[in-house]
Design an enzyme around this catalytic site. Sequence first.
Site, PDB file in Angstrom:
ATOM      1  CD1 TRP A 272       1.920  18.538  -3.007  1.00  0.00           C
ATOM      2  CD2 TRP A 272       1.194  20.551  -2.353  1.00  0.00           C
ATOM      3  NE1 TRP A 272       0.545  18.478  -2.877  1.00  0.00           N
ATOM      4  CE2 TRP A 272       0.083  19.695  -2.485  1.00  0.00           C
ATOM      5  CE3 TRP A 272       0.987  21.870  -1.941  1.00  0.00           C
ATOM      6  CZ2 TRP A 272      -1.217  20.122  -2.224  1.00  0.00           C
ATOM      7  CZ3 TRP A 272      -0.303  22.288  -1.681  1.00  0.00           C
ATOM      8  CH2 TRP A 272      -1.390  21.427  -1.820  1.00  0.00           C
TER       9      TRP A 272
ATOM     10  CG  ASP B  31       2.313  24.165   2.672  1.00  0.00           C
ATOM     11  OD1 ASP B  31       1.458  23.918   3.547  1.00  0.00           O
ATOM     12  OD2 ASP B  31       2.311  23.617   1.555  1.00  0.00           O
TER      13      ASP B  31
ATOM     14  CB  ALA C  25       0.832  19.728   4.730  1.00  0.00           C
TER      15      ALA C  25
ATOM     16  CE  LYS D 155      -1.706  15.400   3.272  1.00  0.00           C
ATOM     17  NZ  LYS D 155      -1.519  14.827   1.988  1.00  0.00           N
TER      18      LYS D 155
HETATM   19  C1  LIG Z   1       3.240  20.400   1.163  1.00  0.00           C
HETATM   20  C2  LIG Z   1       1.756  20.285   1.208  1.00  0.00           C
HETATM   21  N1  LIG Z   1       1.021  21.367   1.478  1.00  0.00           N
HETATM   22  C3  LIG Z   1      -0.300  21.331   1.534  1.00  0.00           C
HETATM   23  C4  LIG Z   1      -0.996  20.158   1.290  1.00  0.00           C
HETATM   24  C5  LIG Z   1      -2.492  20.265   1.343  1.00  0.00           C
HETATM   25  O1  LIG Z   1      -3.231  19.244   1.830  1.00  0.00           O
HETATM   26  P1  LIG Z   1      -4.808  19.317   1.902  1.00  0.00           P
HETATM   27  O2  LIG Z   1      -5.307  20.309   0.904  1.00  0.00           O
HETATM   28  O3  LIG Z   1      -5.256  17.944   1.615  1.00  0.00           O
HETATM   29  O4  LIG Z   1      -5.140  19.763   3.304  1.00  0.00           O
HETATM   30  C6  LIG Z   1      -0.280  19.000   0.974  1.00  0.00           C
HETATM   31  C7  LIG Z   1      -0.969  17.755   0.648  1.00  0.00           C
HETATM   32  O5  LIG Z   1      -0.515  16.883  -0.031  1.00  0.00           O
HETATM   33  C8  LIG Z   1       1.129  19.073   0.932  1.00  0.00           C
HETATM   34  O6  LIG Z   1       1.882  17.997   0.661  1.00  0.00           O
END
Ligand SMILES: Cc1ncc(COP(=O)(O)O)c(C=O)c1O
Length: 394
Positions: free
Chosen positions: A127, A208, A210, A243
């Site tokens: 990401w 991480d 998500a 999500k």
């Molecule tokens: C791998 C990963 N980590 C963290 C996030 C963070 O999402 P948010 O800041 O919307 O909670 C995302 C969102 O696309 C992600 O794909």
Amino acid sequence: MFQSLKTPAPDAILQVMQMFRDDPRADKVDLGVGVYRDDSGNTPVMRAVKAAEAHLLKTQDTKTYTALAGDPAYHAAMAALLLGDTVADDQIAAAATTGGTGAVRLVMELIRTARPDATVWISQPTWPNHTLLAKVVGVAQKGYRYYDAAEGALDHAGMMEDLQAAKPGDVVLLHGCCHNPTGADFTAQDWSAMADFLTERDLTPFVDIAYQGFGAGVEADAAGLRLLAERVPRVLIAASAAKNFGLYRDRAGIALVVCDAKERTAVQATLAGLNRASISFPPDHGARVVTTILDDPAMKADWLEELEEMRNRIAGLRRSLANALRRETGSDRFGQLAAQQGMFSVLGGSEAQIARLREEFGVYVVGGGRLNVAGLTEESVPRVARALAKALAD
Ligand SMILES: Cc1ncc(COP(=O)(O)O)c(C=O)c1O
């Protein structure tokens, strides 16, 4: 003041979103942005979220500040969701954050504060915010191979070879499940081998997560993280409720740190202090919605049921697209789509091929050919498969 300021290059994903909006064709398909969509193309407010919000509307009697690290009830609910009962409470430090992005940033800041000489090892690809946040926070970073595009699978040998260069005290960033962008996840054996490797080399995992619940199930998706928490002395965790609770804009996230009970007070105070130095108090609404759901058996059951519907929809679309591509190409070249997990997969493709996909067929994917499977519908699958087969194969 601003004379020397240069306009930064626009974010690649946001650029794709804009091009999609500007496209007048009715049958265009957005497989770019990383949000869940239902069969009508909507990103719904989940039923349990509505119920929790109705409950809060009736019962919430203040919106005064929470603590610097957020609400302890949120910490407890999220720790239970993520870690089950694998870690004692006195070994967990936690702070609510502005989404998962805020959690990744807070953990990066904690690394910089606690261990300024550490390098964070980041999967390639990943990401894009991982590399961006390491850079702006000022943490050294290196990449490790992750994906074998020819095989459409995890490049385990390449990953382990690259991680040999990590030095004691370094941090290895891992995706808890539904790897973004490849959809290629660790098996239970991979997690176990990683736990041994990290322990032997005195490396700290940074998980991480998500997309818990988007892969194989809420419990199954946390199994790798839990295995690390049981076997490795310290684990850094950044989690998002964007999500799996559909709370994208409410920015609900959390940083959790599994550590020695003796270190907990210092880690907890450092997390609170880092929040103080950036946002003072974390946003509370989304976090409170999550806590309300997780603490109420009926709401939680309904949330799990709707999350399962979402997960099944994604898995069904993966199978449909893989089958349609098998028919279109007469080969199993895209067979990995059915086996991968979560919303994303990467199909590769040159810039020209991705542009052709967009311009000729109205199919929008991110550079490198990352597509969001949840942007498909059973109705659009055959057309998208035809477009992918033509644009990527010719
Ligand atoms: C791998 C990963 N980590 C963290 C996030 C963070 O999402 P948010 O800041 O919307 O909670 C995302 C969102 O696309 C992600 O794909």
